[in-house]
Design a protein around this motif. Sequence first.
Motif, PDB file in Angstrom:
ATOM      1  N   LEU A 266       0.499  -1.201   0.222  1.00 38.80           N
ATOM      2  CA  LEU A 266      -0.033   0.154  -0.082  1.00 38.80           C
ATOM      3  C   LEU A 266       0.791   1.307   0.283  1.00 38.80           C
ATOM      4  CD1 LEU A 266      -2.579  -1.403   2.488  1.00 38.80           C
ATOM      5  CD2 LEU A 266      -3.780  -1.005   0.263  1.00 38.80           C
TER       6      LEU A 266
ATOM      7  N   VAL B 220       2.013   7.130   2.861  1.00 39.09           N
ATOM      8  CA  VAL B 220       1.034   8.268   3.354  1.00 39.09           C
ATOM      9  C   VAL B 220       0.054   8.482   2.366  1.00 39.09           C
ATOM     10  CG1 VAL B 220       0.181   7.471   5.690  1.00 39.09           C
ATOM     11  CG2 VAL B 220       1.475   9.420   5.152  1.00 39.09           C
ATOM     12  N   HIS B 221       0.756   9.435   1.608  1.00 39.58           N
ATOM     13  CA  HIS B 221       1.498   9.831   0.615  1.00 39.58           C
ATOM     14  C   HIS B 221       0.355  10.279  -0.873  1.00 39.58           C
ATOM     15  CE1 HIS B 221       5.370   9.218  -0.450  1.00 39.58           C
ATOM     16  NE2 HIS B 221       4.742   9.844  -2.057  1.00 39.58           N
ATOM     17  N   ARG B 222       0.987   9.027  -0.963  1.00 42.18           N
ATOM     18  CA  ARG B 222       0.142   8.031  -1.630  1.00 42.18           C
ATOM     19  C   ARG B 222      -1.264   8.093  -1.495  1.00 42.18           C
ATOM     20  NH1 ARG B 222       1.910   2.371  -3.363  1.00 42.18           N
ATOM     21  NH2 ARG B 222       3.760   3.467  -3.775  1.00 42.18           N
ATOM     22  N   HIS B 223      -2.435   8.364  -0.654  1.00 39.80           N
ATOM     23  CA  HIS B 223      -3.632   7.976  -0.445  1.00 39.80           C
ATOM     24  C   HIS B 223      -3.967   9.412  -0.558  1.00 39.80           C
ATOM     25  CE1 HIS B 223      -3.405   3.111  -1.023  1.00 39.80           C
ATOM     26  NE2 HIS B 223      -1.742   3.867  -0.203  1.00 39.80           N
ATOM     27  N   ASP B 224      -3.887  10.301  -0.449  1.00 42.32           N
ATOM     28  CA  ASP B 224      -4.181  11.786   0.119  1.00 42.32           C
ATOM     29  C   ASP B 224      -3.377  12.760  -0.689  1.00 42.32           C
ATOM     30  OD1 ASP B 224      -5.651  13.184   0.927  1.00 42.32           O
ATOM     31  OD2 ASP B 224      -4.813  13.505   2.971  1.00 42.32           O
TER      32      ASP B 224
ATOM     33  N   GLY C 127      -3.717  10.485   6.011  1.00 37.01           N
ATOM     34  CA  GLY C 127      -3.630   9.692   5.006  1.00 37.01           C
ATOM     35  C   GLY C 127      -3.632   8.786   5.035  1.00 37.01           C
ATOM     36  N   HIS C 128      -2.746   7.667   6.507  1.00 34.29           N
ATOM     37  CA  HIS C 128      -3.024   6.935   6.897  1.00 34.29           C
ATOM     38  C   HIS C 128      -3.786   5.689   6.400  1.00 34.29           C
ATOM     39  CE1 HIS C 128      -1.769   3.300   9.151  1.00 34.29           C
ATOM     40  NE2 HIS C 128      -2.511   3.815   9.977  1.00 34.29           N
TER      41      HIS C 128
ATOM     42  N   LYS D 264      -6.794   6.423   5.058  1.00 32.72           N
ATOM     43  CA  LYS D 264      -7.746   6.677   3.803  1.00 32.72           C
ATOM     44  C   LYS D 264      -6.671   4.622   3.326  1.00 32.72           C
ATOM     45  CE  LYS D 264      -9.441  11.551   2.558  1.00 32.72           C
ATOM     46  NZ  LYS D 264      -8.801  12.451   1.872  1.00 32.72           N
ATOM     47  N   ARG D 265      -5.316   4.867   3.704  1.00 29.05           N
ATOM     48  CA  ARG D 265      -4.699   4.051   3.449  1.00 29.05           C
ATOM     49  C   ARG D 265      -4.918   2.866   3.274  1.00 29.05           C
ATOM     50  NH1 ARG D 265       1.629   4.020   5.177  1.00 29.05           N
ATOM     51  NH2 ARG D 265       0.845   4.143   6.833  1.00 29.05           N
TER      52      ARG D 265
ATOM     53  N   ARG E 213      -8.005   1.608   4.126  1.00 26.52           N
ATOM     54  CA  ARG E 213      -9.853   1.786   3.970  1.00 26.52           C
ATOM     55  C   ARG E 213      -9.203   1.500   2.111  1.00 26.52           C
ATOM     56  NH1 ARG E 213     -11.015   6.787   6.551  1.00 26.52           N
ATOM     57  NH2 ARG E 213     -10.585   7.768   4.848  1.00 26.52           N
ATOM     58  N   ALA E 214      -7.954   1.663   0.957  1.00 23.80           N
ATOM     59  CA  ALA E 214      -7.506   0.971   0.188  1.00 23.80           C
ATOM     60  C   ALA E 214      -7.299  -1.290  -0.125  1.00 23.80           C
ATOM     61  CB  ALA E 214      -6.219   1.846  -0.273  1.00 23.80           C
TER      62      ALA E 214
END
Length: 213
Positions: free
Chosen positions: A32, A35-39, A71-72, A74-75, A77-78
């Motif tokens: 995954l 964190v910045h990848r998901h927000d 971000g964590h 959202k990560r 939840r992915a």
Amino acid sequence: MTGFVSLNGPDNSGKSTQVRMLADGWEGFCDLGPVHRHDPVPWSRVSGQDYAAWWFATSTTEELTAMLFAGHAKRARALPPGRTGLLDRGWYMLLATAIATCAVKESVSVEGAWHRVRALVGAEEPEPCELPVLLLPSTDTERSIAIARRRDHSPWTGTYLDYQMHLHRVLLRMAHQDVFVEVVSDDLLNADETHVRIRRALLARGIGAPANR
């Protein structure tokens, strides 16, 4: 199997390498990433040439902590159903990052920064749960810093060096509190040997497949 495994540690400790090796070694893992990848929206707003100035000077502790943990969330939840998520820097690492940054930015002790950031985060343990692994060049702060600096291609000076010193201290404090399921701190181990240690620790908890060694 579901859940999360996080690889944690200071810069140049091998986190990203071990995440890739775990993802390549078992199809049940899902990398995954950070964190910045998901927000991306708030992170893209502050990134660029002045990123270090924002991180250590112009941002507030509240702003940085909120961005890290948003971000964590959202990560988490992915994560696809039926997979085990691999986190490059998990909940405890994000907490340590926020604490070390607060100590540097606000010129307070690690203890003071610890209480300040924990009050902002609220939770006492990661939610959702994760199995955190800590990678450290050494359990001695000065030696660990020296090893990590030698692995980098640019010098650690000034504020960034101060931050890394605080970060090592916070991570060692967490290690002493037994929050990590495995601590790999032998600087004589190569990447493959470190990987075997990690895989064995996870396998003992029912996650993954045996390493090929």
